[in-house]
Design a protein around this motif. Structure first.
Motif, mmCIF file in Angstrom:
data_model
loop_
_atom_site.group_PDB
_atom_site.id
_atom_site.type_symbol
_atom_site.label_atom_id
_atom_site.label_comp_id
_atom_site.label_asym_id
_atom_site.label_seq_id
_atom_site.Cartn_x
_atom_site.Cartn_y
_atom_site.Cartn_z
ATOM 1 N N MET A 195 0.832 -1.201 0.000
ATOM 2 C CA MET A 195 0.000 0.000 0.000
ATOM 3 C C MET A 195 0.866 1.250 0.000
ATOM 4 N N CYS A 222 1.078 4.106 -3.012
ATOM 5 C CA CYS A 222 0.796 5.521 -2.738
ATOM 6 C C CYS A 222 1.985 6.421 -3.045
ATOM 7 N N LYS A 270 -3.295 5.730 3.841
ATOM 8 C CA LYS A 270 -3.292 6.200 2.458
ATOM 9 C C LYS A 270 -3.531 7.711 2.365
#
Length: 401
Positions: free
Chosen positions: A208, A212, A311
């Motif tokens: 993740m 990002c 995020k």
């Protein structure tokens, strides 16, 4: 301590976050990076009137009446313009990208010319200015063509190259130290003991972070020991991590040591315990200049909290608006009961019906340890606190995964 609403927790987490400092990346290293500053074109493109096709540079006045024959007086390949001038009854053989010679105003494409030695006759009369790219057709010098917030892609990099930028100002990539905790964990590939399981959260969170635009720093697994845990935390500070993500150990059990150890290291606790499911034990704080995000140990809770909090935090550090988790509208594929005081994020399949509407159908089981269901999910159904029961076919909000 009462449970904090999700929206309030996210606002508090992001309230003191700014974009990180600027650095320069070469064109070959800038793909996927966040643009930090406006890019002004350093040149006009094209810098001169140029031919868009292979053919002949002519004066339109010479051929407008038809039946003209023109004398070819020279040649203009791309990169080597014709230095003379096109006069009455003359033409210059020209190739795509070459500068239009002085005196010429039109390109007669080669398919519409019949050449015999040094003379050409016109088979089809072109419009005036045909196949001429005027100077500045694409852009002008000192024009702002790229501006933040912007994630650079192949299209932007090609434009930056045409603007004569060998390097681009980009936002520094956030460093995210990831620390799994717990005596029960072993790394993937290792043989677990009879009372142990394979650590999985760190792999999903690291991916993740990369998606990002951040840099994951794997701190490994700390056992449930205050000295060991403190040592791992200090490694994150030494590495100048922008964010420290801990996985597990932030709850209230006798072996949940993360919050206590971080406090001893000087963490300023921002909030703890969120009115959401999965993910209630979420913790956030600050340790010096390092943001701390304590995610729950259950794998689904950890990843859902990462989606909702980590995020947006990374996006704001990169100068983006933290709104990529904005929900979409869907209809329910089956009935769901009323909700309690926590905001639910329900794993669901997602498909389009014949009318093009998104249909979200929740899985029957929602245990926060079940990664297989998360992997099969297409969306998370968002259920606000105290939401009434809903029937299949009614509208709902979803986060598309």
């Amino acid at each position: 301590m009462s449970l904090m609403p999700v929206a309030e927790a996210l606002e508090k987490l992001l309230s003191d976050v700014d974009a990180l400092d600027t650095e320069f990346a070469g064109l070959d290293q800038a793909n996927g990076r966040a643009l930090a500053e406006n890019l002004l074109s350093r040149r006009t493109q094209p810098p001169f009137a140029a031919s868009a096709m292979d053919g002949y540079a002519i004066r339109h006045l010479d051929v407008a009446g038809g039946g003209a024959q023109l004398k070819v007086i020279g040649e203009a390949p791309a990169g080597h313009g014709y230095t003379g001038s096109v006069g009455i009854g003359q033409a210059v053989r020209i190739f795509t990208g070459a500068p239009l010679p002085d005196g010429a105003d039109t390109i007669l494409i080669q398919e519409n010319a019949n050449r015999q030695e040094s003379r050409i006759s016109v088979l089809e009369i072109p419009d005036k200015g045909a196949f001429v790219r005027p100077a500045g057709l694409d852009f002008q010098k000192d024009q702002v063509l790229l501006a933040p917030p912007l994630k650079l892609t192949y299209r932007h990099l090609a434009l930056a190259a045409a603007m004569n930028y060998p390097q681009i100002p980009v936002v520094r990539r956030p460093k995210v130290a990831i620390l799994a905790t717990g005596d029960e964990l072993v790394r993937p590939g290792d043989e677990p003991g009879p009372d142990q399981i394979i650590a999985s959260n760190h792999a999903g969170i690291a991916a993740m972070v990369e998606d990002c635009g951040g840099i994951p720093l794997d701190l490994g697994i700390s056992p449930d020991d205050p000295v060991e845990l403190a040592s791992h935390v200090r490694r994150a500070i030494t590495a100048r991590a922008d964010i420290l993500v801990t996985l597990g150990g932030a709850s209230v059990g006798d072996h949940d040591l993360v919050q206590e150890v971080l406090g001893q290291q000087g963490m300023d606790l921002a909030f703890w315990r969120i009115a959401m499911r999965p993910g209630k034990p979420l913790m956030a704080g600050k340790l010096g200049t390092t943001k701390v995000l304590g995610l729950p140990g259950n794998p689904v809770s950890s990843l859902v909290c990462g989606l909702l909090f980590l995020k947006p935090l990374l996006q704001k550090m990169l100068g983006y608006r933290a709104d990529t988790t904005a929900p979409k509208q869907a209809i329910l594929g089956q009935d769901i009961p009323e909700n309690d005081r926590r905001q639910d994020y329900i794993r669901a399949t997602l498909h389009e019906d014949p009318d093009g509407r998104l249909v979200a159908t929740p899985f029957t089981k929602q245990d926060s340890s079940m990664l297989a269901l998360l992997a099969k999910s297409g969306a998370l159904i968002i259920r606000p606190p105290h939401a009434p029961a809903q029937s299949a076919g009614s509208g709902t909000e979803v986060l598309v995964l």
